[in-house]
Design an enzyme around this catalytic site. Structure first.
Site, PDB file in Angstrom:
ATOM      1  N   GLU A 193     -10.341   3.751   3.949  1.00 29.20           N
ATOM      2  CA  GLU A 193      -9.455   4.470   3.044  1.00 29.20           C
ATOM      3  C   GLU A 193      -9.863   4.142   1.621  1.00 29.20           C
ATOM      4  O   GLU A 193      -9.863   2.977   1.208  1.00 29.20           O
ATOM      5  CB  GLU A 193      -7.976   4.117   3.305  1.00 29.20           C
ATOM      6  N   GLN A 235      -3.371   2.446  15.081  1.00 28.20           N
ATOM      7  CA  GLN A 235      -2.327   2.950  14.177  1.00 28.20           C
ATOM      8  C   GLN A 235      -1.486   4.048  14.849  1.00 28.20           C
ATOM      9  O   GLN A 235      -0.248   4.030  14.769  1.00 28.20           O
ATOM     10  CB  GLN A 235      -2.995   3.508  12.907  1.00 28.20           C
ATOM     11  N   THR A 278      -8.582  -5.911   4.333  1.00 27.92           N
ATOM     12  CA  THR A 278      -8.528  -4.978   3.205  1.00 27.92           C
ATOM     13  C   THR A 278      -9.519  -5.507   2.178  1.00 27.92           C
ATOM     14  O   THR A 278      -9.418  -6.664   1.767  1.00 27.92           O
ATOM     15  CB  THR A 278      -7.126  -4.934   2.572  1.00 27.92           C
ATOM     16  N   ASP A 319      -8.969   0.205   2.283  1.00 28.83           N
ATOM     17  CA  ASP A 319      -7.948  -0.154   3.259  1.00 28.83           C
ATOM     18  C   ASP A 319      -8.452   0.259   4.649  1.00 28.83           C
ATOM     19  O   ASP A 319      -8.121   1.319   5.156  1.00 28.83           O
ATOM     20  CB  ASP A 319      -6.642   0.569   2.893  1.00 28.83           C
ATOM     21  N   GLU A 356     -10.032  12.456   7.895  1.00 23.16           N
ATOM     22  CA  GLU A 356      -9.898  13.738   7.206  1.00 23.16           C
ATOM     23  C   GLU A 356     -11.247  14.445   7.071  1.00 23.16           C
ATOM     24  O   GLU A 356     -11.355  15.653   7.307  1.00 23.16           O
ATOM     25  CB  GLU A 356      -9.298  13.532   5.822  1.00 23.16           C
ATOM     26  N   HIS A 406      -3.779  13.824   0.926  1.00 22.45           N
ATOM     27  CA  HIS A 406      -3.957  12.907   2.052  1.00 22.45           C
ATOM     28  C   HIS A 406      -2.723  12.919   2.961  1.00 22.45           C
ATOM     29  O   HIS A 406      -2.846  12.983   4.191  1.00 22.45           O
ATOM     30  CB  HIS A 406      -4.222  11.490   1.543  1.00 22.45           C
ATOM     31  N   ASP A 462       0.844  -1.187   0.000  1.00 25.93           N
ATOM     32  CA  ASP A 462       0.000   0.000   0.000  1.00 25.93           C
ATOM     33  C   ASP A 462       0.881   1.240   0.000  1.00 25.93           C
ATOM     34  O   ASP A 462       1.806   1.350   0.813  1.00 25.93           O
ATOM     35  CB  ASP A 462      -0.901  -0.011   1.242  1.00 25.93           C
ATOM     36  N   LYS A 500      -3.973  -1.898  10.369  1.00 27.03           N
ATOM     37  CA  LYS A 500      -4.374  -2.066   8.968  1.00 27.03           C
ATOM     38  C   LYS A 500      -4.597  -3.524   8.600  1.00 27.03           C
ATOM     39  O   LYS A 500      -5.354  -3.820   7.663  1.00 27.03           O
ATOM     40  CB  LYS A 500      -3.257  -1.551   8.045  1.00 27.03           C
ATOM     41  N   ARG A 522      -7.612   3.863  13.516  1.00 31.86           N
ATOM     42  CA  ARG A 522      -6.716   5.014  13.726  1.00 31.86           C
ATOM     43  C   ARG A 522      -6.098   5.033  15.108  1.00 31.86           C
ATOM     44  O   ARG A 522      -4.966   5.528  15.274  1.00 31.86           O
ATOM     45  CB  ARG A 522      -7.480   6.318  13.492  1.00 31.86           C
ATOM     46  N   GLU A 544      -9.262   3.798  -2.018  1.00 33.02           N
ATOM     47  CA  GLU A 544      -8.025   3.602  -2.781  1.00 33.02           C
ATOM     48  C   GLU A 544      -8.306   2.935  -4.129  1.00 33.02           C
ATOM     49  O   GLU A 544      -9.385   2.381  -4.362  1.00 33.02           O
ATOM     50  CB  GLU A 544      -7.032   2.750  -1.979  1.00 33.02           C
TER      51      GLU A 544
HETATM   52 MN    MN Z   1      -3.999   2.846   2.888  1.00 34.76          MN
END
Ligand code: MN
Length: 379
Positions: free
Chosen positions: A164, A205, A222, A198, A323, A98, A91, A218, A202, A166
């Protein structure tokens, strides 16, 4: 080919899985349609390994077969499987917007972009074995978390579960150990693209990521779309790349490199909360692959490379909830009047993508509650 989506693996009732091609709300059974015994398989990998000439020939033969009115299986009567055996999963972190937003949120008060960001496509190795097909429920992960104000870490279900948005690409033809794949060879190795979610915890993480990067925040799941769209269907959707400053090193430069114009949206429990476009990504897919192999690391059939979260510059174009809600400070409002900062149990997320008249296969996932009894590790 109107309604063409891509190649995937499907089963009907208790029958063995087979390779099909989705067109609108139907699936063409490729082996049954006479396109080759390679499609009488439970994964796309044997076909992926055949190379660009066969991929392109197959797409034109599908065009002919569909034009001649071949029968398709209704999509609602099939079960979609993971379309390919995932080799390695990488990834990236290729969106300038971002990376800037996350830098501000995770390291307030310091320069949001780290010094390497504009010189190379930053990435990490993810967990291939937990890549799941669209529709697979995602169990809220448990883990170790520690907020800035906490004296000690605690263990429990993630309270800041995120998405996420992607775009991934899928390797068809392997490379040899010791031989980098330059941007100019991208189309000889890469078969097509797939939408990716993904999922990211948080809180896990934020506590674990320094100094070696994402890990358990993560690796729990996925999600990818069930149908892989071949690059051969996207020829008209390659567009000029955004400017790069400073100019990258020579191994990352490619004559005529292109970005892919894919309109994206995020739907959260029935409400579209974000719209963006993959064409704005700072680092292109050929640059990502060139960087991942420049040390001589080889690639294999079925390897999955994802872009990193795709965020735009405008409010409402961010590809993650951290975000969109600015770390939970500005909740998003859903059509039913409720608000979200991060995902709640039962929330359903659908990621969509459209490249001109080609609709990419959606990625859908619902959050299941954590398997946690209140004091012990999950079992
Ligand atoms: Mn990602």
């Amino acid at each position: 080919m109107k309604g063409a989506v891509g190649f995937g693996v499907f089963s009907v009732g208790g029958d063995a899985p087979r390779v099909g091609f989705r067109i609108g709300n139907g699936v063409l059974d490729l082996a049954a349609a006479g396109l080759g015994a390679v499609f009488d398989a439970g994964s796309l990998n044997p076909f992926l390994a055949l190379g660009r000439a066969m991929w392109e020939e197959t797409v034109s033969r599908i065009h002919e077969v569909v034009g001649a009115g071949s029968d398709v299986v209704p999509l609602d009567s099939v079960t979609s499987q993971l379309p390919f055996e995932v080799g390695d999963y990488v990834d990236f972190y290729s969106s300038l917007e971002h990376a800037t937003n996350l830098g501000r949120l995770f390291r307030p008060g310091s320069e949001p972009l780290l010094p390497n960001w504009r010189h190379l496509p930053v990435g990490y190795h993810g967990r291939a074995g937990t890549v799941v097909v669209s529709g697979t429920p995602v169990v809220r992960p448990c883990g170790q978390v520690k907020g800035p104000a906490d004296d000690a870490p605690r263990f429990g279900p993630s309270r800041r579960l995120d998405i996420e948005l992607e775009l991934g690409f899928v390797v068809g033809v392997a490379s040899r150990l010791g031989e980098p794949v330059p941007p100019s060879a991208f189309r000889d190795h890469v078969f097509g693209v797939v939408l990716v979610n993904d999922w990211s915890a948080r809180d896990i993480q934020a506590w674990e990521y320094q100094p070696l990067g994402p890990f358990l925040g993560k690796s729990f799941a996925t999600s990818i779309g069930a149908w892989v769209t071949p690059l051969a269907l996207l020829e008209q959707r390659f567009v000029p790349t955004p400017a790069q400053d400073p100019e990258p090193l020579p191994y990352l430069r490619a004559e005529g490199d292109r970005a892919l114009d894919v309109e994206r949206e995020v739907e959260l429990s029935g409400t579209v909360v974000s719209r963006t476009n993959a064409r704005g990504l700072y680092w292109t897919m050929p640059q990502q692959l060139a960087h991942a192999t420049v040390n001589g690391a080889s690639i294999r059939t079925g390897d999955l490379f994802a872009s990193g979260t795709i965020s735009g510059a405008e409010p409402g174009s961010e590809g993650s909830l951290i975000e969109l809600t600015w770390n939970g400070e500005r909740p998003v409002r859903l059509a039913d009047g409720s608000q979200r900062t991060f995902l709640e149990d039962g929330d359903e997320v659908v990621l969509r993508g459209r490249a001109g008249d080609v609709e990419l296969a959606e990625v859908r996932g619902t959050i299941a509650s954590a398997r946690y009894d209140g004091n012990a590790p999950a079992r």
